[in-house]
Design an enzyme around this catalytic site. Structure first.
Site, PDB file in Angstrom:
ATOM      1  N   LYS A 265      42.953  46.427  39.139  1.00  0.00           N
ATOM      2  CA  LYS A 265      43.400  46.817  40.364  1.00  0.00           C
ATOM      3  C   LYS A 265      44.144  48.222  40.337  1.00  0.00           C
ATOM      4  CE  LYS A 265      45.163  42.811  40.893  1.00  0.00           C
ATOM      5  NZ  LYS A 265      44.625  42.030  39.966  1.00  0.00           N
TER       6      LYS A 265
ATOM      7  N   GLY B 173      50.368  42.788  36.219  1.00  0.00           N
ATOM      8  CA  GLY B 173      50.577  43.439  35.355  1.00  0.00           C
ATOM      9  C   GLY B 173      49.440  44.429  35.632  1.00  0.00           C
ATOM     10  N   HIS B 174      49.877  45.597  36.084  1.00  0.00           N
ATOM     11  CA  HIS B 174      48.608  46.690  36.441  1.00  0.00           C
ATOM     12  C   HIS B 174      48.657  47.916  35.550  1.00  0.00           C
ATOM     13  CE1 HIS B 174      48.610  44.728  40.924  1.00  0.00           C
ATOM     14  NE2 HIS B 174      48.500  43.995  39.912  1.00  0.00           N
TER      15      HIS B 174
ATOM     16  N   GLN C 292      47.508  39.615  41.623  1.00  0.00           N
ATOM     17  CA  GLN C 292      46.789  38.601  41.159  1.00  0.00           C
ATOM     18  C   GLN C 292      45.252  38.817  41.755  1.00  0.00           C
ATOM     19  OE1 GLN C 292      50.301  37.849  42.679  1.00  0.00           O
ATOM     20  NE2 GLN C 292      50.607  38.484  40.411  1.00  0.00           N
TER      21      GLN C 292
HETATM   22  P1  GDP Z   1      45.100  44.557  37.141  1.00  0.00           P
HETATM   23  O1  GDP Z   1      46.093  43.416  36.944  1.00  0.00           O
HETATM   24  O2  GDP Z   1      43.877  44.204  38.098  1.00  0.00           O
HETATM   25  O3  GDP Z   1      45.503  46.082  37.540  1.00  0.00           O
HETATM   26  O4  GDP Z   1      44.402  44.577  35.870  1.00  0.00           O
HETATM   27  P2  GDP Z   1      45.087  44.551  34.124  1.00  0.00           P
HETATM   28  O5  GDP Z   1      45.518  45.991  34.208  1.00  0.00           O
HETATM   29  O6  GDP Z   1      45.781  43.567  34.083  1.00  0.00           O
HETATM   30  O7  GDP Z   1      43.865  44.553  33.354  1.00  0.00           O
HETATM   31  C1  GDP Z   1      42.817  45.273  33.261  1.00  0.00           C
HETATM   32  C2  GDP Z   1      42.798  45.940  31.934  1.00  0.00           C
HETATM   33  O8  GDP Z   1      41.430  46.551  31.838  1.00  0.00           O
HETATM   34  C3  GDP Z   1      43.478  46.863  31.613  1.00  0.00           C
HETATM   35  O9  GDP Z   1      43.908  46.901  30.117  1.00  0.00           O
HETATM   36  C4  GDP Z   1      42.854  48.299  32.108  1.00  0.00           C
HETATM   37  O10 GDP Z   1      43.451  49.368  31.385  1.00  0.00           O
HETATM   38  C5  GDP Z   1      41.513  47.873  31.602  1.00  0.00           C
HETATM   39  N1  GDP Z   1      40.276  48.597  32.373  1.00  0.00           N
HETATM   40  C6  GDP Z   1      40.206  48.767  33.825  1.00  0.00           C
HETATM   41  N2  GDP Z   1      39.355  49.375  34.270  1.00  0.00           N
HETATM   42  C7  GDP Z   1      38.323  49.157  33.105  1.00  0.00           C
HETATM   43  C8  GDP Z   1      37.044  49.439  32.724  1.00  0.00           C
HETATM   44  O11 GDP Z   1      36.297  50.046  33.556  1.00  0.00           O
HETATM   45  N3  GDP Z   1      36.593  49.516  31.330  1.00  0.00           N
HETATM   46  C9  GDP Z   1      37.307  48.996  30.453  1.00  0.00           C
HETATM   47  N4  GDP Z   1      36.877  49.063  29.343  1.00  0.00           N
HETATM   48  N5  GDP Z   1      38.722  48.714  30.648  1.00  0.00           N
HETATM   49  C10 GDP Z   1      39.140  48.725  32.035  1.00  0.00           C
HETATM   50  P1  IMO Z   2      47.469  40.708  38.188  1.00  0.00           P
HETATM   51  O1  IMO Z   2      48.180  41.385  39.469  1.00  0.00           O
HETATM   52  C1  IMO Z   2      46.298  37.141  36.076  1.00  0.00           C
HETATM   53  C2  IMO Z   2      48.257  33.403  36.877  1.00  0.00           C
HETATM   54  C3  IMO Z   2      49.081  33.056  35.573  1.00  0.00           C
HETATM   55  C4  IMO Z   2      49.163  31.363  36.102  1.00  0.00           C
HETATM   56  C5  IMO Z   2      49.050  31.308  37.514  1.00  0.00           C
HETATM   57  C6  IMO Z   2      50.512  31.033  38.252  1.00  0.00           C
HETATM   58  O2  IMO Z   2      47.964  41.599  36.960  1.00  0.00           O
HETATM   59  O3  IMO Z   2      46.170  40.522  38.300  1.00  0.00           O
HETATM   60  P2  IMO Z   2      52.741  32.448  38.265  1.00  0.00           P
HETATM   61  O4  IMO Z   2      53.351  33.414  37.408  1.00  0.00           O
HETATM   62  O5  IMO Z   2      52.121  33.311  39.474  1.00  0.00           O
HETATM   63  O6  IMO Z   2      53.423  31.264  38.612  1.00  0.00           O
HETATM   64  O7  IMO Z   2      51.311  32.146  37.539  1.00  0.00           O
HETATM   65  O8  IMO Z   2      48.431  32.617  38.106  1.00  0.00           O
HETATM   66  N1  IMO Z   2      48.823  34.799  37.057  1.00  0.00           N
HETATM   67  C7  IMO Z   2      47.920  35.954  36.849  1.00  0.00           C
HETATM   68  N2  IMO Z   2      46.656  36.021  36.447  1.00  0.00           N
HETATM   69  N3  IMO Z   2      46.668  38.202  36.548  1.00  0.00           N
HETATM   70  C8  IMO Z   2      47.930  38.400  37.346  1.00  0.00           C
HETATM   71  O9  IMO Z   2      48.181  39.411  38.030  1.00  0.00           O
HETATM   72  C9  IMO Z   2      48.601  36.894  37.455  1.00  0.00           C
HETATM   73  N4  IMO Z   2      49.438  36.786  38.173  1.00  0.00           N
HETATM   74  C10 IMO Z   2      49.754  35.294  37.989  1.00  0.00           C
HETATM   75  O10 IMO Z   2      48.378  33.033  34.268  1.00  0.00           O
HETATM   76  O11 IMO Z   2      47.927  30.977  35.842  1.00  0.00           O
HETATM   77 MG    MG Z   3      47.033  42.273  35.397  1.00  0.00          MG
END
Ligand code: GDP
Ligand code: IMO
Ligand code: MG
Length: 419
Positions: free
Chosen positions: A16, A40-41, A221
């Site tokens: 996201k 964690g974005h 999430q």
């Molecule tokens: P979010 O929580 O939905 O913002 O996603 P996260 O940042 O937690 O996890 C997504 C991971 O995939 C991060 O390390 C991004 O840098 C990475 N990512 C996002 N889009 C792509 C993609 O198209 N390909 C690859 N290989 N990595 C990606």
């Molecule tokens: P983003 O925004 C993936 C999961 C946790 C746990 C459950 C409850 O980066 O996509 P909490 O801390 O909310 O009490 O945890 O939800 N969880 C996530 N998993 N991405 C997240 O956020 C998450 N935020 C919470 O691992 O299973």
């Molecule tokens: Mg994340």
């Protein structure tokens, strides 16, 4: 003008943050509407990887307004850490970030309660990120919470009353904790928070819409972690679905325009709970390795598996998704064949609707599609996609009945293909 919503359709971490950063130039304002630092974005800009927890992912576009909405729960310590780390890259968050007075505060004791509750659950723990999310939303709905707008006056008394209540609750657990040091730090961060623009964000958001400004609401999430419809009790404590944008920003359903549903080309989950298409074999390990599937907030290895259309169709229905965005297509480049779960077999019955009971007995029914076995990470136009990838996208569009408007082919800003 309408407010568009961008949210995750799986169990979080769909990418996201990256997509919000990519779409931000098209909007005036980017607003987070729920969740907190459990999110964690990740944004990869140039050679630097930034991970945002409380702050919206539009923050790298200096001319955009970013809002932390009322539906968010804010940890002042993590927030200050983010502010400091952004400062190093020339981002002055004070300039273009607004914080809702109604956003609830995560207290040090909320985090301790989270940890104590998880420890007491033993094997049946949720796998929480331990950021205090559950206890903070419990205080919100229990009408005991403290909000950002409270820090202006009489705050110490309100804080002490809630801390006392938490200390009472902590007596129910055999859990050792130390509060003084973290509490001092927390109060320092509260003082720093006062330097930010703290606003009545619901009035502001509605005025922006009325004045023709465009807003992108950023979900945290994923739909399968929604408190109402996710795989309960292994969920988070907020409404991660589109409806959460209405309550989390104070806008009416009529203001919602596009709903962007983000999904990975496969599927991951971090923490406990059902995951019907999980692969605990070598294929799962390959997905984890190629996709660098380790939690952005906790560093935990993410569980990996094939894409699940039963869960995705459920998510699309709950959110009214109008456009799909597929991320991490490049991760599948290594695979001869790609599996897609189209139904579940439960006690001998074929099930297409996501069921109430998800704890055991689910056997996914798969179809197999040909993989593309080609590096796609430098592709910029859909015409250059290998035929097998085009077929995969067409198949998903047909099954899900929603167009795929972007495909992400790598973590960087420019690794995006508009269809
Ligand atoms: P979010 O929580 O939905 O913002 O996603 P996260 O940042 O937690 O996890 C997504 C991971 O995939 C991060 O390390 C991004 O840098 C990475 N990512 C996002 N889009 C792509 C993609 O198209 N390909 C690859 N290989 N990595 C990606
Ligand atoms: P983003 O925004 C993936 C999961 C946790 C746990 C459950 C409850 O980066 O996509 P909490 O801390 O909310 O009490 O945890 O939800 N969880 C996530 N998993 N991405 C997240 O956020 C998450 N935020 C919470 O691992 O299973
Ligand atoms: Mg994340």
């Amino acid at each position: 003008m309408k407010l568009d919503v961008l949210l995750g359709l799986q169990w979080g971490d769909e990418g996201k943050g990256k997509i919000v950063d990519v779409l931000s130039p098209e909007y005036d304002t980017i607003a987070r509407f729920q969740g907190g630092p459990n999110a964690g974005h990740t944004l990869e800009i140039g050679k630097i990887k930034h991970i945002l927890h409380n702050i919206p992912s539009g923050i790298f576009h200096k001319e955009k307004v970013n809002i932390i909405g009322n539906g968010v729960v804010l940890d002042p310590i993590i927030f200050q850490e983010e502010v400091e780390s952004l400062k190093k890259f020339g981002i002055d968050v004070k300039q273009n970030l607004l914080i809702s007075k109604k956003a609830h505060l995560i207290l040090p004791t909320h985090k301790i309660l989270d940890a104590a509750s998880e420890a007491a659950k033993g094997k049946s723990k949720i796998g929480s990120t331990l950021k205090g999310i559950g206890p903070t939303y419990m205080d919100k709905t229990g009408r005991n919470g403290l909000r950002v707008g409270d820090i202006i006056k009489g705050f110490k008394e309100k804080y002490s009353a809630l801390r006392k209540k938490h200390e009472g609750l902590l007596k129910l657990y055999t859990y050792e904790y130390e509060l003084d040091e973290i509490e001092n730090k927390w109060f320092e961060c509260i003082e720093l928070l006062k330097e930010f623009k703290i606003v009545d964000s619901e009035h502001l958001v509605n005025k922006l819409i009325k004045n023709g400004k465009s807003i992108l609401a950023e979900g945290a999430q994923g739909t399968m972690l929604d408190i109402e419809f996710g795989s309960y009790p292994f969920v988070t404590s907020s409404n991660t679905i589109c409806a959460g944008a209405c309550t989390g920003l104070g806008v009416s359903p009529q203001t919602i325009g596009e709903v962007f549903g983000i999904f990975k080309a496969y599927c991951t989950r971090v923490g406990s709970g059902p995951f019907p298409t999980e692969l605990t074999d070598d294929t799962g390990n390959r997905l984890r390795k190629k996709g660098a599937e380790f939690g952005s907030t906790t560093g935990r290895p993410r569980r990996c598996g094939w894409i699940d259309l039963v869960a995705l169709k459920y998510s699309i229905m709950l959110n009214g998704v109008t456009q799909l965005i597929m991320t991490k297509a490049d991760v599948l480049s290594d695979f001869e064949t790609i599996k897609v779960a189209t139904a579940y077999k439960i006690n001998g019955n074929i099930v297409y609707d996501f069921p109430f009971e998800t704890d055991n007995n689910i056997e996914p029914i798969y179809i197999e599609l040909a993989g593309w076995k080609k590096d796609i990470s430098n592709i910029t136009i859909p015409g250059e996609f290998p035929t097998e990838l085009t077929n995969y996208i067409s198949y998903l569009e047909k099954e899900l009945n929603v167009p795929v408007s972007y495909v992400s082919v790598g973590p960087k800003r420019n690794q995006i293909v508009k269809l």
